[in-house]
Scaffold this active site. Sequence first.
Site, PDB file in Angstrom:
ATOM      1  N   GLU A  91       0.828  -1.210   0.000  1.00  0.00           N
ATOM      2  CA  GLU A  91       0.000   0.000   0.000  1.00  0.00           C
ATOM      3  C   GLU A  91       0.854   1.247   0.000  1.00  0.00           C
ATOM      4  O   GLU A  91       1.918   1.280   0.604  1.00  0.00           O
ATOM      5  CB  GLU A  91      -0.809   0.074   1.298  1.00  0.00           C
ATOM      6  CG  GLU A  91      -1.804  -0.996   1.479  1.00  0.00           C
ATOM      7  CD  GLU A  91      -2.412  -0.921   2.886  1.00  0.00           C
ATOM      8  OE1 GLU A  91      -3.087  -1.872   3.248  1.00  0.00           O
ATOM      9  OE2 GLU A  91      -2.196   0.083   3.594  1.00  0.00           O
ATOM     10  N   CYS A 104       3.177   8.350   1.784  1.00  0.00           N
ATOM     11  CA  CYS A 104       3.516   7.354   2.800  1.00  0.00           C
ATOM     12  C   CYS A 104       3.810   6.040   2.084  1.00  0.00           C
ATOM     13  O   CYS A 104       2.927   5.476   1.439  1.00  0.00           O
ATOM     14  CB  CYS A 104       2.320   7.239   3.748  1.00  0.00           C
ATOM     15  SG  CYS A 104       2.481   5.936   4.948  1.00  0.00           S
ATOM     16  N   CYS A 111       5.259  -7.571   7.829  1.00  0.00           N
ATOM     17  CA  CYS A 111       6.142  -7.022   8.860  1.00  0.00           C
ATOM     18  C   CYS A 111       6.422  -8.106   9.887  1.00  0.00           C
ATOM     19  O   CYS A 111       5.556  -8.920  10.179  1.00  0.00           O
ATOM     20  CB  CYS A 111       5.459  -5.817   9.522  1.00  0.00           C
ATOM     21  SG  CYS A 111       6.513  -4.953  10.703  1.00  0.00           S
ATOM     22  N   CYS A 115       3.489  -5.575  16.285  1.00  0.00           N
ATOM     23  CA  CYS A 115       2.928  -4.647  17.280  1.00  0.00           C
ATOM     24  C   CYS A 115       1.460  -5.033  17.451  1.00  0.00           C
ATOM     25  O   CYS A 115       0.752  -5.260  16.461  1.00  0.00           O
ATOM     26  CB  CYS A 115       3.057  -3.206  16.804  1.00  0.00           C
ATOM     27  SG  CYS A 115       4.769  -2.679  16.606  1.00  0.00           S
ATOM     28  N   CYS A 118      -1.334  -3.007  15.601  1.00  0.00           N
ATOM     29  CA  CYS A 118      -1.129  -2.655  14.190  1.00  0.00           C
ATOM     30  C   CYS A 118      -1.557  -3.789  13.279  1.00  0.00           C
ATOM     31  O   CYS A 118      -1.313  -4.955  13.547  1.00  0.00           O
ATOM     32  CB  CYS A 118       0.337  -2.316  13.959  1.00  0.00           C
ATOM     33  SG  CYS A 118       0.726  -1.926  12.238  1.00  0.00           S
ATOM     34  N   CYS A 332      -2.098   1.809   8.599  1.00  0.00           N
ATOM     35  CA  CYS A 332      -1.145   0.776   8.153  1.00  0.00           C
ATOM     36  C   CYS A 332      -1.742  -0.604   7.985  1.00  0.00           C
ATOM     37  O   CYS A 332      -2.279  -1.170   8.913  1.00  0.00           O
ATOM     38  CB  CYS A 332      -0.040   0.633   9.176  1.00  0.00           C
ATOM     39  SG  CYS A 332       0.847   2.117   9.386  1.00  0.00           S
TER      40      CYS A 332
HETATM   41  N1  SAH Z   1       7.436   0.047  11.299  1.00  0.00           N
HETATM   42  C1  SAH Z   1       7.486   1.482  11.353  1.00  0.00           C
HETATM   43  C2  SAH Z   1       6.660   2.189  10.286  1.00  0.00           C
HETATM   44  C3  SAH Z   1       5.273   1.693   9.991  1.00  0.00           C
HETATM   45  S1  SAH Z   1       3.956   2.127  11.063  1.00  0.00           S
HETATM   46  C4  SAH Z   1       7.101   1.955  12.741  1.00  0.00           C
HETATM   47  O1  SAH Z   1       6.742   1.135  13.564  1.00  0.00           O
HETATM   48  O2  SAH Z   1       7.226   3.138  13.015  1.00  0.00           O
HETATM   49  C5  SAH Z   1       3.743   3.859  10.993  1.00  0.00           C
HETATM   50  C6  SAH Z   1       3.115   4.415  12.283  1.00  0.00           C
HETATM   51  O3  SAH Z   1       1.712   4.060  12.399  1.00  0.00           O
HETATM   52  C7  SAH Z   1       3.769   3.881  13.547  1.00  0.00           C
HETATM   53  O4  SAH Z   1       3.947   4.928  14.460  1.00  0.00           O
HETATM   54  C8  SAH Z   1       2.731   2.885  14.048  1.00  0.00           C
HETATM   55  O5  SAH Z   1       2.938   2.612  15.407  1.00  0.00           O
HETATM   56  C9  SAH Z   1       1.444   3.604  13.713  1.00  0.00           C
HETATM   57  N2  SAH Z   1       0.229   2.775  13.685  1.00  0.00           N
HETATM   58  C10 SAH Z   1       0.080   1.494  13.316  1.00  0.00           C
HETATM   59  N3  SAH Z   1      -1.196   1.106  13.442  1.00  0.00           N
HETATM   60  C11 SAH Z   1      -1.885   2.186  13.895  1.00  0.00           C
HETATM   61  C12 SAH Z   1      -3.256   2.419  14.208  1.00  0.00           C
HETATM   62  N4  SAH Z   1      -4.158   1.465  14.082  1.00  0.00           N
HETATM   63  N5  SAH Z   1      -3.599   3.647  14.650  1.00  0.00           N
HETATM   64  C13 SAH Z   1      -2.675   4.639  14.754  1.00  0.00           C
HETATM   65  N6  SAH Z   1      -1.386   4.481  14.453  1.00  0.00           N
HETATM   66  C14 SAH Z   1      -0.991   3.260  14.043  1.00  0.00           C
END
Ligand code: SAH
Length: 343
Positions: A91, A104, A111, A115, A118, A332
Amino acid sequence: MKEDIKTYTLAGLKEHFAGQSLPRFLAQQVFDWIYKKRAEDFEIMSNIARDTRVFLKENFYFSSLKLCKQEISRDRTEKFLFGLEDGAHIETVLIPDEARQTLCVSSQVGCKFSCTFCMSGTRGFKRNLKVSEIINQYLYVNDAMAPRTITNIVFMGIGEPLDNFSNVTDAIRVLMEPKGLHLGKRRITISTCGLAPEIAKLGELALGIKLSVSLHASTDAQRDQLMPVNKKYPLAELMNAIKYFARHEVYPVTFEYVLIKGFNTAKDDAVRLSKLLKSVPYKMNLIPYNLSSLKFAPPLNAEIAAFTQELKDQGVFFTLRKPRGQDIAAACGQLRADWSNKA
Ligand code: SAH
């Protein structure tokens, strides 16, 4: 087998051509055609000799992304789902506002870091993106949106950019190349879940980029619950790496902090954040959680108001961000997850 020409940095292409009795400025000319004149066909590179063009055609090809789906949100956020040569999907999201057009981009298919809040990690990890697959996200969208142009790039799509270190940094070299796309200093942001050794290594490269760290919590116990990577690189180690990075790059590090209902928005969190962030120049973005299908939920407005007041009282600087593109599932991994549910 033919090579994908867009996997090369300018330095890499020069080195590749060296010693092959090719014209001295060939790499430069090819770069100019691809990235400045946007040619994707060796035939039309008219200032390159015919036999050299034949050589290029026999040895290289131009990769491209296949657009599988495109959606535009009510807030004008645009989301692209792209198919790759091996059938995998990634994406890319375009986030326009008055001052800038931010793209973005994804750095991996899936990944590894799981997390818990996420979507990107829910389907596991498939592979790293190639340099060309990162660049092509920019080229596709930038070509499509003409006469507007992308002004900023954030590695906040699918994947952990620092886990694909050499391809991501090479892609950045191509994007910033003065004789090519020439994105200026500090227009590119790498967002990381906190890979401490790579943060330090990135600092040493002094590429002129911005670093964003997904913090989301102020204690190890709390962060362990959200981000398993914290068990490997706990907060103290992470902060040390960030301090080291900050000595090499001039721009303040940004901390991302997702606001999760009843989890990380108490007064104690604000107090601990102020202590944690004291040692580095920083900015902080607060982002209300942007999903409710997993086990967390966004806080209500009153909870956000109380927490931001606590942060102010503690002297923590922050910007409260609005989630963008909610009606098109632009957070994401959401689109890719939807797509593979249907497939
Ligand atoms: N792996 C990297 C980049 C990808 S995620 C990282 O972890 O930073 C980009 C951002 O979106 C990160 O800050 C992540 O924690 C956040 N993110 C992921 N899922 C989310 C959600 N459902 N709501 C808000 N932010 C989210």
